[in-house]
Design an enzyme around this catalytic site. Sequence first.
Site, short mmCIF file in Angstrom:
data_model
loop_
_atom_site.label_atom_id
_atom_site.label_comp_id
_atom_site.label_asym_id
_atom_site.label_seq_id
_atom_site.Cartn_x
_atom_site.Cartn_y
_atom_site.Cartn_z
N LYS A 58 0.86 -1.19 0.00
CA LYS A 58 0.00 0.00 0.00
C LYS A 58 0.89 1.23 0.00
CE LYS A 58 -4.20 0.81 0.91
NZ LYS A 58 -5.23 0.69 -0.12
N HIS B 179 -11.09 -6.95 -2.47
CA HIS B 179 -10.69 -5.77 -1.70
C HIS B 179 -10.89 -6.03 -0.21
CE1 HIS B 179 -12.10 -1.97 0.28
NE2 HIS B 179 -10.96 -1.53 -0.23
#
Length: 396
Positions: A170, A299
Site C-alpha cells: 500500500k 478488496h
Amino acid sequence: MKITDIRWTRAFIPIEAPLRYSIGSHPGFSRIIIEVDTDEGITGLGECYTGNSREGQLADLKPMLIGEDPMNLERIRWKVAPPSSVKLFGYVLAYAGIEFALLDIQGKALNRPVCDVIGGKIRDEVPFAAYLFYRYPNANGEGEICNAEQMVAYTEALIAKHGFKTIKYKNGVLPPDEEIDTFIALRKQFPKHRIRLDPNAVWTVTTAVDVARRLHDYNMEYLEDPVWGMRAMQRVNAKAPWVTLASNMSVFAFEDIGPTVMSDVLDVVLLDPHWYGGITRAKLAGQVCEAMGVDAGMHSGAEFGISQAAMLHLAASTANLTLAADSHYHHLVDDIITGRFEYKNGAMKVPVGPGLGVTLDRDKLAKYHELSNKQEMGMWSDDPRRPNRVITQPKW
Ligand SMILES: [Mg+2]
C-alpha cells in the site's frame, strides 16, 4: 421464520501500529457489529463499516425488515436496497452487513455453512496477500515503517510468520521516487513473490506512467487504482499498455462493471461483499467478470472476524477469484469472535460451522465497544500527526 429485532454495536480494536495510506491513517479499526434476531431463536451476525451515517442507515432499514422472512433475500433486497437507493443514497454498506446476518441465519437454520447456501464451495482455503503499509510508531514507540529497509524487514517477518506468497504494498504515502525504491527492494528480497501496488488514486496520469515505466523490468503483479476515475485509468492503460490494471475505486458497484469491461481498460476487478451489497451480490459480480474474461480479486476494508468470514465464504464459492485476496486481518491485535482466524502458508481455511461459522465473544465486544467510546473514528480516519492537512487528488 420472521425477523423480530435488529441490534448493532460499534467496536474499536487496536492494531499493531497506525497504518498510513494516501488519505489518512488508521489508529485502529472501527466497525459496527450487527445482530438480527428471529422468532425461531436463531440470531444472525453481520458487520459493516463504522460511522454515524451507517448507524442512521441501520435505524432507517430496521422497521422495513421487522416481520420479513430471512430466507426471502431477493424480496428483502428489492424492498430495502433497490439499486437506485443503494447508488443514490448510499445504503449499500448497511444493507450488506444485514445481508451477511440473513445468510448466517439461513445457514444456521439449514445447519450448513454460508458457502453451501450460496451455491457450494469450490475451495477449502483462500490465499491472502501480505498487506504492507507505511506505519507510524505505536504508543510504545515501536512498529514504525517509513523507508525501504524497514518495509523489507517487516515483510520478511510477516512472511516467516504467515507464509504469504503474494505481497500487497500500500503506497501513495511517500514521494513516488522513494516508493519506487521500496518496490525494487521488495522485488530483490522476494524474487518469486507476486507484488502488487496500490497508491489509492493519488497520482497524476503522468506520474502513474512514469512509475510503470521505471518498474517495467520488476515484474509487478498489478497496479491498483494509480489514478482517479475511469477516463484517467484509460489514459494510463493507453500510455503503459504492459501494466495490468486493477481497481476497487473506479469500479466498486454492480453498475460499474459493464462499462468498465466494455472499455477494455481493467484486467482485475476487486470484489468486496460490503461494497457490492452482500455476499450474494459480490458473487454475482464475480460471475459477470468470469463471463467477460476479467480477473477477480478481493478488496479489504479493515474487517473484523464476521466480515472476514463473509469474505472467506464468498471466495470459497467464487471460482474465478483466483488472485490472493486482500485482508487487513493480520494487523489486528484481537477480534470480537471466539478464537481467531489464522493463516497457514498464506491462506485461511473456510469456516465449516453452520452459517458464517463464527461466534460472537460478548466480553470482547463489550470491551471493544467501550474502547470505541474513547477513540472513535469516522469512515475516513483522521491523521493526528498531520493536523489541518489537505490531501489533493492527485497529489503527485
Ligand atoms: Mg484499493
